[in-house]
Scaffold this motif. Structure first.
Motif, PDB file in Angstrom:
ATOM      1  N   THR A 196       0.819  -1.219   0.000  1.00  0.00           N
ATOM      2  CA  THR A 196       0.000   0.000   0.000  1.00  0.00           C
ATOM      3  C   THR A 196       0.855   1.272   0.000  1.00  0.00           C
ATOM      4  O   THR A 196       0.326   2.368  -0.085  1.00  0.00           O
ATOM      5  N   GLY A 197       2.161   1.115   0.151  1.00  0.00           N
ATOM      6  CA  GLY A 197       3.029   2.287   0.161  1.00  0.00           C
ATOM      7  C   GLY A 197       4.487   1.859   0.113  1.00  0.00           C
ATOM      8  O   GLY A 197       4.802   0.672   0.236  1.00  0.00           O
ATOM      9  N   MET A 198       5.367   2.834  -0.115  1.00  0.00           N
ATOM     10  CA  MET A 198       6.813   2.538  -0.121  1.00  0.00           C
ATOM     11  C   MET A 198       7.512   3.538   0.785  1.00  0.00           C
ATOM     12  O   MET A 198       7.196   4.733   0.745  1.00  0.00           O
ATOM     13  N   ARG A 199       8.439   3.035   1.584  1.00  0.00           N
ATOM     14  CA  ARG A 199       9.213   3.947   2.441  1.00  0.00           C
ATOM     15  C   ARG A 199      10.523   4.270   1.716  1.00  0.00           C
ATOM     16  O   ARG A 199      11.353   3.373   1.510  1.00  0.00           O
ATOM     17  N   ILE A 200      10.650   5.523   1.326  1.00  0.00           N
ATOM     18  CA  ILE A 200      11.822   5.958   0.544  1.00  0.00           C
ATOM     19  C   ILE A 200      12.473   7.132   1.273  1.00  0.00           C
ATOM     20  O   ILE A 200      11.783   8.092   1.628  1.00  0.00           O
ATOM     21  N   ARG A 204      16.519   6.361  -1.615  1.00  0.00           N
ATOM     22  CA  ARG A 204      16.725   4.912  -1.492  1.00  0.00           C
ATOM     23  C   ARG A 204      15.482   4.269  -0.874  1.00  0.00           C
ATOM     24  O   ARG A 204      14.873   4.842   0.029  1.00  0.00           O
ATOM     25  N   ILE A 205      15.102   3.103  -1.383  1.00  0.00           N
ATOM     26  CA  ILE A 205      13.950   2.414  -0.787  1.00  0.00           C
ATOM     27  C   ILE A 205      14.387   1.652   0.460  1.00  0.00           C
ATOM     28  O   ILE A 205      15.437   0.997   0.469  1.00  0.00           O
ATOM     29  N   GLY A 213       1.314  -4.825   7.561  1.00  0.00           N
ATOM     30  CA  GLY A 213       2.334  -4.076   8.289  1.00  0.00           C
ATOM     31  C   GLY A 213       3.541  -3.739   7.433  1.00  0.00           C
ATOM     32  O   GLY A 213       3.660  -4.183   6.283  1.00  0.00           O
ATOM     33  N   TYR A 214       4.468  -2.968   8.027  1.00  0.00           N
ATOM     34  CA  TYR A 214       5.662  -2.539   7.306  1.00  0.00           C
ATOM     35  C   TYR A 214       6.660  -3.704   7.196  1.00  0.00           C
ATOM     36  O   TYR A 214       6.873  -4.442   8.158  1.00  0.00           O
ATOM     37  N   ILE A 215       7.277  -3.861   6.027  1.00  0.00           N
ATOM     38  CA  ILE A 215       8.314  -4.889   5.833  1.00  0.00           C
ATOM     39  C   ILE A 215       9.532  -4.220   5.190  1.00  0.00           C
ATOM     40  O   ILE A 215       9.423  -3.610   4.118  1.00  0.00           O
ATOM     41  N   GLY A 216      10.666  -4.335   5.832  1.00  0.00           N
ATOM     42  CA  GLY A 216      11.897  -3.730   5.318  1.00  0.00           C
ATOM     43  C   GLY A 216      12.527  -4.599   4.239  1.00  0.00           C
ATOM     44  O   GLY A 216      12.315  -5.818   4.192  1.00  0.00           O
ATOM     45  N   ALA A 217      13.309  -3.968   3.361  1.00  0.00           N
ATOM     46  CA  ALA A 217      14.000  -4.738   2.302  1.00  0.00           C
ATOM     47  C   ALA A 217      15.199  -3.962   1.788  1.00  0.00           C
ATOM     48  O   ALA A 217      15.186  -2.734   1.734  1.00  0.00           O
ATOM     49  N   GLY A 344      17.653   0.758  -5.189  1.00  0.00           N
ATOM     50  CA  GLY A 344      17.074  -0.437  -4.575  1.00  0.00           C
ATOM     51  C   GLY A 344      15.688  -0.786  -5.083  1.00  0.00           C
ATOM     52  O   GLY A 344      15.142  -1.821  -4.708  1.00  0.00           O
ATOM     53  N   LEU A 345      15.101   0.061  -5.938  1.00  0.00           N
ATOM     54  CA  LEU A 345      13.761  -0.221  -6.472  1.00  0.00           C
ATOM     55  C   LEU A 345      13.873  -0.569  -7.954  1.00  0.00           C
ATOM     56  O   LEU A 345      14.437   0.201  -8.743  1.00  0.00           O
ATOM     57  N   TYR A 346      13.330  -1.716  -8.325  1.00  0.00           N
ATOM     58  CA  TYR A 346      13.446  -2.249  -9.683  1.00  0.00           C
ATOM     59  C   TYR A 346      12.047  -2.508 -10.223  1.00  0.00           C
ATOM     60  O   TYR A 346      11.132  -2.822  -9.464  1.00  0.00           O
TER      61      TYR A 346
END
Ligand code: FAD
Length: 403
Positions: A196-200, A204-205, A213-217, A344-346
């Protein structure tokens, strides 16, 4: 069924999402699952999750008309699709699952002298790239399908371009085979998990917001087909892609009639016959943009008219089912497998109505890009900047067939 459907074990695990992964693949369709499978198996990467908003295979991978082929013309495309066809040829042994890969042959019909010239050129390009192609004259087509409408006043059949190694594959089994293979290689397949969203931060992502919930990558690869525009909007990106519905149709079961795949060269219609006997056919996309997974009557009428022009016998068959999928239509009809300006985003998308046949190579090439940060040799043309430079890969403009 003889066991009363008892004692079936789940084919993959149902893990809870971890707080962080090295790789997150967004989208549990054919391309996302293949990417995760090759990332783990071929490129020996670990800590991988596939996030799917619904159930695995609920999108286009389970909605397409199952055609595979590599009968492309352009240098940016043909090596990639031939790579894909070679992967199809070894896929069932590779992931140890019966995907019913059936190389029953595909013939693109020719209705004018100019179309024969174009087909000859395309066949030569295919052969130069290691694919197979046979140019058929009118009698060659008649020997295969004597009931086609050869003497139509508008679109007489003058021949065909045959690719014997093309054919069909059971589409759901492709999703299941890749899913099981990825799971066995340690990939977490997380269903009912919508991004539902991206943390940038600082270009950088860092991870994705999801309905769970939030998932880091460390790296995020997006492969969501018809939802590409919506998902990449979370990163503030506007894509050269429009979403449209493509419909498919299946008739009642008939006795064996078509042992290969036929595409009409003068209109938007193609047809094959499933192992259950249904004629599986389709045509053009619905004309306006939509995210609905169902289509509208004008296209049904248009497809039926194409079918009647090509094989009048189809008018006697009753339509059993019709459905739609959301296509990610790129501006030149060719796909994108590329990094984005966000570290980091492809992105993998723009497959239009022909991405099923691309599934193995798309997964392999996307995994290659994610793992090595360099494009696979067969996918170097599939970059965003071709739209900036005007270096389009306009295969459709060269007269290629749909699907
Ligand atoms: P999908 O299966 O659609 O996977 C994308 C996944 O992303 C979906 O499961 C979706 O739920 C998920 N998703 C979306 N948003 C989110 C989010 N926010 N968070 C998490 N997950 C998300 N191609 C051919 O080569 N041959 C054919 O004969 C052919 N016929 C076709 C006929 C029809 C009717 C249709 C609809 C398509 C056809 N295609 C064909 C095209 C082909 O099916 C697609 O190009 C290809 O399947 C797209 O890739 P995919 O399998 O990864 O897509």
């Amino acid at each position: 069924a003889l066991t009363g459907h008892k004692g079936w074990g789940p084919v993959w695990r149902d893990p809870a999402p971890k707080s962080e992964y090295d790789y997150i693949i967004v989208g549990g369709g054919g391309h996302g699952l293949a990417t995760a499978y090759y990332l783990a198996k071929q490129f020996r990467q670990a800590r991988i999750a596939v996030l799917e908003k619904s159930y695995l295979g609920s999108g286009n991978v389970g909605r397409n008309t199952t055609i595979i082929r590599s009968n492309y013309l352009l240098p940016g495309n043909e090596p990639f699709y031939e790579f894909s066809l070679k992967l199809w040829e070894g896929l069932e042994q590779d992931f140890n699952y019966n995907a019913m890969v059936s190389q029953r042959g595909i013939v693109n019909l020719i209705h004018t002298d100019a179309a024969r010239d174009a087909a000859t050129r395309r066949g030569n390009a295919m052969i130069l790239n290691g694919a197979d192609a046979v140019l058929l004259d009118r009698e060659g087509v008649r020997a295969m399908y004597p009931w086609l409408n050869f003497d139509d006043a508008r679109f007489p059949i003058k021949g065909g371009l045959l690719q014997k190694r093309g054919g069909t594959v059971r589409h759901d089994a492709v999703a299941w085979g890749y899913a099981r293979g990825a799971d066995l290689a340690g990939v977490d397949l997380i269903q009912n998990c919508e991004v539902t969203g991206m943390r940038i931060e600082n270009g950088r992502i860092l991870g994705v917001e999801t309905s769970r919930g939030y998932i880091g990558a460390k790296k995020v690869g997006v492969a969501v087909a018809g939802s590409s525009g919506r998902v990449m909007a979370h990163a503030g990106m506007r894509l050269p892609i429009e979403s449209h519905v493509l419909q498919a149709f299946v008739s009642e079961g008939l006795k064996p009639l078509i042992d290969g795949v036929i595409t009409f060269g003068a209109g938007h219609f193609y047809v094959s016959q499933s192992d259950k006997g249904g004629l599986v056919f389709g045509g053009d996309i619905d004309g306006y943009n939509s995210y609905a997974q169902r289509g509208n009557l004008p296209v049904i009428e248009d497809v039926a008219e194409g079918g009647m022009a090509l094989m009048p016998a189809i008018g006697r068959a009753r339509l059993l089912r019709a459905w739609g999928g959301i296509m990610d239509m790129s501006m030149d009809g060719s796909p994108i497998i590329d990094k984005t300006p966000i570290e980091g985003l492809y992105f993998n998308g723009g497959w239009c109505y022909g991405g099923f046949k691309a599934t193995p190579a798309s997964g392999w090439c996307f995994a290659h890009l994610l793992a090595t940060d360099t494009p696979h040799p067969t996918a170097t043309a599939y970059r965003f900047d071709r739209f900036l430079k005007g270096a389009m890969i306009d295969e459709k403009g060269q007269g290629a067939q749909p699907n």
